[in-house]
Scaffold this active site. Sequence first.
Site, PDB file in Angstrom:
ATOM      1  N   LEU A 210      32.569  38.078  42.278  1.00  0.00           N
ATOM      2  CA  LEU A 210      33.364  38.597  41.324  1.00  0.00           C
ATOM      3  C   LEU A 210      34.923  39.065  41.430  1.00  0.00           C
ATOM      4  CD1 LEU A 210      31.191  38.853  38.411  1.00  0.00           C
ATOM      5  CD2 LEU A 210      31.199  40.791  39.194  1.00  0.00           C
ATOM      6  N   HIS A 211      35.330  38.649  40.999  1.00  0.00           N
ATOM      7  CA  HIS A 211      37.792  39.434  40.559  1.00  0.00           C
ATOM      8  C   HIS A 211      37.535  39.257  38.741  1.00  0.00           C
ATOM      9  CE1 HIS A 211      38.283  35.589  41.963  1.00  0.00           C
ATOM     10  NE2 HIS A 211      39.779  36.005  40.848  1.00  0.00           N
ATOM     11  N   ARG A 212      37.250  38.180  38.227  1.00  0.00           N
ATOM     12  CA  ARG A 212      38.125  38.120  37.254  1.00  0.00           C
ATOM     13  C   ARG A 212      38.161  39.582  36.313  1.00  0.00           C
ATOM     14  NH1 ARG A 212      40.056  33.812  36.515  1.00  0.00           N
ATOM     15  NH2 ARG A 212      38.767  32.597  38.861  1.00  0.00           N
TER      16      ARG A 212
END
Length: 372
Positions: A210-212
Amino acid sequence: MKVFIVAGARPNFMKIAPIYRASLAHPSVECKIVHTGQHYDREMSDAFFEELDIPKPAYFLEAGSGTHAVQTAKIMVAFEPICEREKPDLVIVVGDVNSTLACSIVAKKLCIKVAHVEAGLRSFDLTMPEEINRMVTDAISDYFFVTEESGSANLLKEGKHQDSIYFVGHVMVDNLLHQARKIGDGTIDTSTLTVYSLKQQKKKYIFMTLHRPSNVDNASTFRGIISALNEISESLPVLFPVHPRTRKRAEEFGIQFSNQIILLPPLGFTDSLYLWKDAEAVFTDSGGLQEETTALGVPCVTIRENTERPITVARGTNVLAGTMREGILSAYRESLKKKTRAAVPPKWDGQASERIWSILMGLAKNDSSKRG
Ligand code: UD1
């Protein structure tokens, strides 16, 4: 023919690796890797060069982090003199990160041909920085190498000529199959991997990335996502390598993870593959992992409202969950059911890089016969 291949951020490295390796079969091609330095931490950058069977970059531009404008500008300023000095015949850019955008603009303004690998993908969501990068890069590129048919359709709609669009398959799948083979045949001794004992210990687990910005830069969205994963982790542990952006935000927002969510540092390519290929399911907001899970038939839940990779939903294992807790929980149930119906998309067969070079060699031959 002198060719620059540009990489800057983590998802670029696995795409340039097979293109570089396949270039070695063409003695008339001199291929140089340019690393913009958009990603610079060891585990976000150098680790990939070591394990992907590519040499150290010919140029490292040290662009580093910054706002979009600052980062893009730094890359452009550093890339321009190298192009002016070396005068490559072609610049190959991959994907949709700021490095892709910056280097394609610089090359094009110097009248150097630009090939975009992974062209034509569209989420139609202009709040995503990557969508802007994709659109601008495609607006000025000369050759479009496309991973799925939606890419060709989008480019045609935008007025590109059919004969500049090449549906070649996916270089990232070339790399995935190459690396998976190395794990399968023992070329890589998996007992030396940092995650080896964790995998032996957990056996059944979920893998998550998860990084957006749209997911982690907003506290309530980030909390909702983790609340769904906290619930899922009651039945299966969740292995979660944490991107630097995500780690910073989690600390800032005081996000509470269940102790069944195991937080890991960012992983290199092999460690990551070794974990997710045998996961019960993958939860992600990455573009690449949506495709890689489809290529290996692993259930995937994408924590986004849309995808620029519709083939992974239409044919593959991917289910779009949105970013709300309930949506994530129901997409998880659906993804487990979908596994048996999923198929690998056309041309995702490990040969995309070879196809690209045979097209580029043909184009170079045509050019020289026109000149001569
Ligand atoms: C970039 C790409 C995104 C891609 C992602 C994969 C753009 C617009 N975004 O997003 O498409 O999916 O890479 O990781 O190009 N940082 C470090 N160490 C690093 C790199 C970054 O600590 O080696 C931190 C910095 O605080 C930086 C933040 O992470 O400000 C974000 O990095 P940045 O390159 O701006 O964007 P990503 O979120 O990584």
